[in-house]
Design an enzyme around this catalytic site. Structure first.
Site, short mmCIF file in Angstrom:
data_model
loop_
_atom_site.label_atom_id
_atom_site.label_comp_id
_atom_site.label_asym_id
_atom_site.label_seq_id
_atom_site.Cartn_x
_atom_site.Cartn_y
_atom_site.Cartn_z
N LYS A 120 0.84 -1.21 0.00
CA LYS A 120 0.00 0.00 0.00
C LYS A 120 0.87 1.26 0.00
O LYS A 120 0.53 2.25 -0.64
CB LYS A 120 -0.97 -0.01 1.18
CG LYS A 120 -2.07 -1.06 1.01
CD LYS A 120 -3.26 -0.84 1.89
CE LYS A 120 -4.37 -1.84 1.47
NZ LYS A 120 -5.58 -1.74 2.24
N LYS A 203 -4.88 -9.97 -5.77
CA LYS A 203 -6.06 -10.24 -4.94
C LYS A 203 -7.23 -9.34 -5.34
O LYS A 203 -7.02 -8.17 -5.65
CB LYS A 203 -5.67 -9.95 -3.48
CG LYS A 203 -6.70 -10.31 -2.45
CD LYS A 203 -6.33 -9.75 -1.07
CE LYS A 203 -6.71 -8.30 -0.94
NZ LYS A 203 -7.20 -7.91 0.39
N LYS A 206 -11.36 -4.38 -2.34
CA LYS A 206 -12.48 -3.42 -2.41
C LYS A 206 -11.99 -1.99 -2.60
O LYS A 206 -12.74 -1.14 -3.04
CB LYS A 206 -13.40 -3.56 -1.19
CG LYS A 206 -12.84 -3.03 0.11
CD LYS A 206 -13.91 -3.10 1.18
CE LYS A 206 -13.51 -4.02 2.31
NZ LYS A 206 -12.26 -3.66 2.99
N1 AQP Z 1 -9.85 -11.41 -2.27
C1 AQP Z 1 -10.16 -11.91 -1.09
N2 AQP Z 1 -10.39 -13.23 -0.95
C2 AQP Z 1 -10.69 -13.76 0.28
N3 AQP Z 1 -10.79 -13.02 1.40
C3 AQP Z 1 -10.58 -11.70 1.30
N4 AQP Z 1 -10.60 -10.70 2.20
C4 AQP Z 1 -10.33 -9.54 1.58
N5 AQP Z 1 -10.12 -9.74 0.28
C5 AQP Z 1 -10.25 -11.08 0.07
C6 AQP Z 1 -10.91 -10.85 3.62
O1 AQP Z 1 -11.98 -9.97 3.91
C7 AQP Z 1 -11.80 -9.47 5.24
C8 AQP Z 1 -11.91 -7.97 5.25
O2 AQP Z 1 -10.74 -7.38 4.88
P1 AQP Z 1 -10.39 -5.88 5.25
O3 AQP Z 1 -11.52 -4.98 5.07
O4 AQP Z 1 -9.71 -5.83 6.57
O5 AQP Z 1 -9.33 -5.55 4.20
P2 AQP Z 1 -8.31 -6.36 3.39
O6 AQP Z 1 -7.98 -7.66 4.01
O7 AQP Z 1 -7.15 -5.47 3.13
O8 AQP Z 1 -9.16 -6.66 2.11
P3 AQP Z 1 -9.80 -5.72 1.03
O9 AQP Z 1 -11.23 -6.04 0.91
O10 AQP Z 1 -8.97 -5.84 -0.19
O11 AQP Z 1 -9.74 -4.28 1.64
P4 AQP Z 1 -8.97 -2.99 1.22
O12 AQP Z 1 -9.03 -2.97 -0.25
O13 AQP Z 1 -9.79 -1.93 1.85
O14 AQP Z 1 -7.60 -3.09 1.78
C9 AQP Z 1 -10.47 -10.03 5.76
O15 AQP Z 1 -10.72 -11.16 6.54
C10 AQP Z 1 -9.77 -10.40 4.50
O16 AQP Z 1 -8.81 -11.41 4.68
#
Ligand code: AQP
Length: 344
Positions: A120, A203, A206
């Site tokens: 990031k 990955k 969001k």
């Molecule tokens: N692509 C994915 N496949 C499986 N699990 C996923 N998680 C996120 N992306 C995937 C799981 O969703 C939960 C929420 O994650 P978060 O909001 O803490 O952020 P993150 O892990 O960094 O995932 P994102 O959705 O990609 O968020 P942003 O983009 O905001 O950083 C976690 O349990 C994560 O493992």
């Protein structure tokens, strides 16, 4: 002579999602789906981790709206507020306070090693990377340790942060005496790392959205969800089999989506697609299963959000329950660390 033991508490889970964008099918399969299942086996705490969402540039009005939306989606995905505690992280100041206390026992080197920080930070101008982005895993450790969670249901990308939480809890216990439960990661056997549809080398995320075909969102209308699956990047082959070959990551990702949504074995899935005419058939079936998965979630979401005050009321009740547990741990931590108790 019988020994008197402290009363056994139920095993606990804690997890959360950042309100940093639209929830994806990856968030559902990696996290929320297991939460809904495990809430029947554990005393469960699920928070909307809004304090994590401010570690990168963001818009305050969007944060507020997304915080409610994510909470409503927890319920729509099957979290039952009668048995699980659903709350907003920033409603419990103990999270921020414990994060500060833990920051003071966290070696900086541990934080610089985190791959999510490196990824990031690399995407921002060096001078705009916040100290909060570096300290993110310490806040996450505080979230988990405050509730003395035994297990943390998360996707595979959070494995490294969980490891840091365990190291930090052990370090604290060693320095100040037994205080924290050491949590175990709970990573689902299928769907733990769903990849981006427009680029299966990364990955599905969001917040880091490379194109409108990057991710399927939980609130995508059926035609949009179908279009995204039909346009998913694959390769020039025809064979529909699970594979570790990076060249075949797109097809493998579609198969993993199918596996995580249907719960079928890999053998049964490969046998099912053995007679398919090509990737088009696979995509069509993945889209069908996906739309059937999203339909009840969306129906429930729209029903729940007809009355905003309902969600706000549940979040207030959840915060009241969470506060009791969080404050008890924080009191213990303060005492262990040598802070003078305030006279009341
Ligand atoms: N692509 C994915 N496949 C499986 N699990 C996923 N998680 C996120 N992306 C995937 C799981 O969703 C939960 C929420 O994650 P978060 O909001 O803490 O952020 P993150 O892990 O960094 O995932 P994102 O959705 O990609 O968020 P942003 O983009 O905001 O950083 C976690 O349990 C994560 O493992």
């Amino acid at each position: 002579m019988s020994e008197t033991r402290p009363p056994q508490r139920n095993k606990r889970v804690l997890s959360g999602v950042q309100p940093s964008g639209n929830l994806t099918i990856g968030n559902y399969l990696g996290a929320l789906k297991q939460w809904a299942r495990e809430q029947h086996n554990y005393e469960s705490f699920f928070c909307v981790v809004d304090l994590h969402a401010i570690t990168v540039p963001y818009d305050p009005a969007t944060l507020r709206a997304k915080t409610r939306e994510v909470a409503a989606l927890y319920l729509a995905c099957g979290i039952d507020p009668a048995i699980s505690t659903v709350f907003v992280q920033s409603h419990i100041p103990a999270h921020s306070e414990l994060a500060w206390l833990l920051n003071c026992v966290t070696p900086l080197g541990w934080l610089y090693r985190m791959t999510q920080f490196k990824d990031k930070a690399a995407k921002q101008q060096a001078e705009s990377v916040s100290a909060g982005l570096l300290n993110y895993p310490v806040l996450m450790a505080a979230d988990i340790l405050l509730y003395q969670a035994d297990a943390v249901p998360v996707g595979d990308d959070q494995r490294q942060h969980l490891e840091l939480t365990r190291d930090l809890a052990q370090r604290f216990n060693h320095l100040f005496g037994e205080t924290f439960t050491i949590p175990e990661p709970m990573i689902p056997p299928a769907g733990a790392r769903i990849r981006a549809l427009d680029d299966p080398t990364v990955k599905m995320s969001k917040s880091e959205v490379s194109s409108e075909y990057h991710a399927v969102y939980l609130l995508d209308p059926p035609d949009k969800a179908r279009k995204k699956i039909m346009r998913a990047v694959t390769d020039s082959g025809r064979e529909i089999r699970f594979s570790d070959d990076p060249e075949r990551a797109g097809v493998n990702n579609l198969l993993e989506l199918y596996e995580a949504m249907t719960g079928e074995t890999r053998e049964a899935i490969e046998a099912h697609f053995a007679t398919a005419r090509g990737y088009g058939d696979l995509k069509k079936e993945v889209a069908d299963v996906l739309i059937a998965t999203l339909e009840p979630i969306q129906a429930r979401y729209h029903e729940l959000t007809r009355d905003v005050s309902y969600i706000d009321g549940l979040l207030a009740e959840g915060a009241a329950r969470a506060r009791v547990v969080a404050n008890a741990t924080l009191d213990l931590v303060r005492e262990r660390m040598g802070f003078l108790k305030a006279r009341t």
